[in-house]
Design a protein around this motif. Sequence first.
Motif, mmCIF file in Angstrom:
data_model
loop_
_atom_site.group_PDB
_atom_site.id
_atom_site.type_symbol
_atom_site.label_atom_id
_atom_site.label_comp_id
_atom_site.label_asym_id
_atom_site.label_seq_id
_atom_site.Cartn_x
_atom_site.Cartn_y
_atom_site.Cartn_z
ATOM 1 N N ILE A 60 9.661 -11.312 34.764
ATOM 2 C CA ILE A 60 8.811 -11.691 35.893
ATOM 3 C C ILE A 60 7.481 -12.284 35.444
ATOM 4 C CG2 ILE A 60 7.766 -9.408 36.243
ATOM 5 C CD1 ILE A 60 8.191 -9.971 39.323
ATOM 6 N N GLN A 61 6.881 -11.754 34.391
ATOM 7 C CA GLN A 61 5.588 -12.285 33.940
ATOM 8 C C GLN A 61 5.742 -13.711 33.411
ATOM 9 O OE1 GLN A 61 2.425 -10.731 34.403
ATOM 10 N NE2 GLN A 61 1.983 -12.897 34.105
ATOM 11 N N ALA A 62 6.816 -13.970 32.701
ATOM 12 C CA ALA A 62 7.061 -15.333 32.215
ATOM 13 C C ALA A 62 7.228 -16.301 33.387
ATOM 14 C CB ALA A 62 8.287 -15.366 31.306
ATOM 15 N N GLU A 63 7.885 -15.857 34.453
ATOM 16 C CA GLU A 63 8.073 -16.712 35.628
ATOM 17 C C GLU A 63 6.757 -16.945 36.358
ATOM 18 O OE1 GLU A 63 10.666 -18.509 36.317
ATOM 19 O OE2 GLU A 63 11.786 -17.635 34.663
ATOM 20 N N ILE A 64 5.910 -15.908 36.444
ATOM 21 C CA ILE A 64 4.590 -16.086 37.051
ATOM 22 C C ILE A 64 3.778 -17.101 36.247
ATOM 23 C CG2 ILE A 64 2.374 -14.949 37.505
ATOM 24 C CD1 ILE A 64 4.014 -12.398 38.154
ATOM 25 N N ASP A 65 3.812 -16.976 34.938
ATOM 26 C CA ASP A 65 3.085 -17.910 34.072
ATOM 27 C C ASP A 65 3.602 -19.333 34.255
ATOM 28 O OD1 ASP A 65 1.608 -15.764 33.150
ATOM 29 O OD2 ASP A 65 2.773 -15.541 31.293
ATOM 30 N N ARG A 66 4.915 -19.476 34.426
ATOM 31 C CA ARG A 66 5.508 -20.801 34.633
ATOM 32 C C ARG A 66 5.033 -21.382 35.961
ATOM 33 N NH1 ARG A 66 9.897 -23.219 36.488
ATOM 34 N NH2 ARG A 66 10.810 -21.349 37.379
ATOM 35 N N LEU A 67 4.970 -20.547 37.013
ATOM 36 C CA LEU A 67 4.462 -21.021 38.302
ATOM 37 C C LEU A 67 3.028 -21.504 38.178
ATOM 38 C CD1 LEU A 67 5.790 -18.366 40.858
ATOM 39 C CD2 LEU A 67 6.700 -20.648 40.409
ATOM 40 N N LYS A 68 2.221 -20.763 37.410
ATOM 41 C CA LYS A 68 0.829 -21.163 37.200
ATOM 42 C C LYS A 68 0.758 -22.554 36.572
ATOM 43 C CE LYS A 68 -1.058 -16.506 36.609
ATOM 44 N NZ LYS A 68 -1.648 -15.548 35.649
ATOM 45 N N SER A 69 1.670 -22.859 35.657
ATOM 46 C CA SER A 69 1.654 -24.166 34.996
ATOM 47 C C SER A 69 1.962 -25.303 35.973
ATOM 48 C CB SER A 69 2.638 -24.198 33.817
ATOM 49 O OG SER A 69 3.982 -24.309 34.268
ATOM 50 N N PHE A 70 2.622 -24.982 37.081
ATOM 51 C CA PHE A 70 2.911 -25.967 38.126
ATOM 52 C C PHE A 70 1.818 -25.997 39.189
ATOM 53 C CE2 PHE A 70 7.299 -25.596 36.585
ATOM 54 C CZ PHE A 70 7.728 -26.914 36.654
ATOM 55 N N GLY A 71 0.835 -25.105 39.084
ATOM 56 C CA GLY A 71 -0.221 -25.046 40.086
ATOM 57 C C GLY A 71 0.219 -24.425 41.395
ATOM 58 N N VAL A 72 1.259 -23.608 41.360
ATOM 59 C CA VAL A 72 1.772 -22.963 42.568
ATOM 60 C C VAL A 72 0.786 -21.893 43.034
ATOM 61 C CG1 VAL A 72 3.646 -21.509 43.461
ATOM 62 C CG2 VAL A 72 4.171 -23.432 41.938
ATOM 63 N N GLU A 73 0.570 -21.804 44.351
ATOM 64 C CA GLU A 73 -0.317 -20.789 44.905
ATOM 65 C C GLU A 73 0.358 -19.426 44.829
ATOM 66 O OE1 GLU A 73 -2.640 -19.616 49.032
ATOM 67 O OE2 GLU A 73 -1.489 -21.481 48.951
ATOM 68 N N LEU A 74 -0.320 -18.484 44.176
ATOM 69 C CA LEU A 74 0.236 -17.151 43.965
ATOM 70 C C LEU A 74 -0.442 -16.135 44.881
ATOM 71 C CD1 LEU A 74 0.119 -17.120 40.062
ATOM 72 C CD2 LEU A 74 2.075 -17.685 41.506
ATOM 73 N N MET A 75 0.324 -15.208 45.395
ATOM 74 C CA MET A 75 -0.240 -14.041 46.073
ATOM 75 C C MET A 75 -0.503 -12.950 45.036
ATOM 76 S SD MET A 75 2.061 -13.741 49.543
ATOM 77 C CE MET A 75 1.272 -12.227 50.041
ATOM 78 N N ASP A 76 0.357 -12.891 44.033
ATOM 79 C CA ASP A 76 0.264 -11.877 42.983
ATOM 80 C C ASP A 76 0.126 -12.558 41.625
ATOM 81 O OD1 ASP A 76 0.765 -9.478 44.615
ATOM 82 O OD2 ASP A 76 2.754 -10.363 44.906
ATOM 83 N N GLU A 77 -1.022 -12.391 40.999
ATOM 84 C CA GLU A 77 -1.253 -12.937 39.645
ATOM 85 C C GLU A 77 -0.507 -12.132 38.587
ATOM 86 O OE1 GLU A 77 -3.370 -15.539 38.529
ATOM 87 O OE2 GLU A 77 -3.789 -16.166 40.586
ATOM 88 N N THR A 78 -0.280 -10.845 38.888
ATOM 89 C CA THR A 78 0.477 -9.962 38.006
ATOM 90 C C THR A 78 1.507 -9.229 38.855
ATOM 91 O OG1 THR A 78 -1.116 -8.179 38.274
ATOM 92 C CG2 THR A 78 -1.433 -9.627 36.375
ATOM 93 N N PRO A 79 2.609 -8.809 38.266
ATOM 94 C CA PRO A 79 3.649 -8.113 39.040
ATOM 95 C C PRO A 79 3.166 -6.779 39.592
ATOM 96 C CG PRO A 79 4.454 -8.760 36.864
ATOM 97 C CD PRO A 79 2.986 -9.007 36.875
ATOM 98 N N ARG A 80 3.718 -6.408 40.734
ATOM 99 C CA ARG A 80 3.469 -5.094 41.341
ATOM 100 C C ARG A 80 4.728 -4.243 41.157
ATOM 101 N NH1 ARG A 80 2.585 -5.810 47.235
ATOM 102 N NH2 ARG A 80 3.342 -7.932 47.072
ATOM 103 N N THR A 81 4.538 -2.947 40.951
ATOM 104 C CA THR A 81 5.663 -2.026 40.807
ATOM 105 C C THR A 81 5.929 -1.350 42.148
ATOM 106 O OG1 THR A 81 5.049 -1.608 38.515
ATOM 107 C CG2 THR A 81 6.541 -0.031 39.532
ATOM 108 N N ILE A 82 7.206 -1.342 42.547
ATOM 109 C CA ILE A 82 7.598 -0.688 43.794
ATOM 110 C C ILE A 82 8.793 0.224 43.531
ATOM 111 C CG2 ILE A 82 6.735 -2.557 45.268
ATOM 112 C CD1 ILE A 82 9.730 -3.390 45.618
ATOM 113 N N LEU A 83 9.074 1.067 44.492
ATOM 114 C CA LEU A 83 10.230 1.965 44.474
ATOM 115 C C LEU A 83 10.358 2.684 43.137
ATOM 116 C CD1 LEU A 83 12.644 -0.390 46.440
ATOM 117 C CD2 LEU A 83 11.258 1.477 47.355
ATOM 118 N N ASP A 84 11.465 2.522 42.461
ATOM 119 C CA ASP A 84 11.721 3.247 41.215
ATOM 120 C C ASP A 84 11.486 2.385 39.983
ATOM 121 O OD1 ASP A 84 12.462 5.632 42.527
ATOM 122 O OD2 ASP A 84 14.448 4.812 42.928
#
Length: 128
Positions: free
Chosen positions: A81-105
Amino acid sequence: MIRKLEHIGVKVKDMDASVRFYTEVLGMKLRKRAKLQDGVELGFLSFPDSDNIEIELIGRGHDGLPNESIVHHIAFTVTDIQAEIDRLKSFGVELMDETPRTILDGDLIAFFFGPDGERLEFFQPAGQ
């Protein structure tokens, strides 16, 4: 008997921009694209190795679209997930989450926006 989820329809303002985003940024493949007699344009996309679920882009060009129900979000399973977030940043995509959030288990999620403000999510199952 219901067998599978067929597709998810997403209203878009600019079909070309949306097709570019879903193919170039998210790695999907455009399977079909057509204009209907009433002026609505459709584009069906899926991932190259899996056509089990499609996203249907629905556009009407510059006429705008009727104010109908809205898809809350579409989630994509990822392995890093972090690699994908970084890739989105390289495209200038608007992010709601700069880093992943942990949910459930221990599942990881991160939300971002498509070209028409549609809410998209990366999902990494726990243990990956």
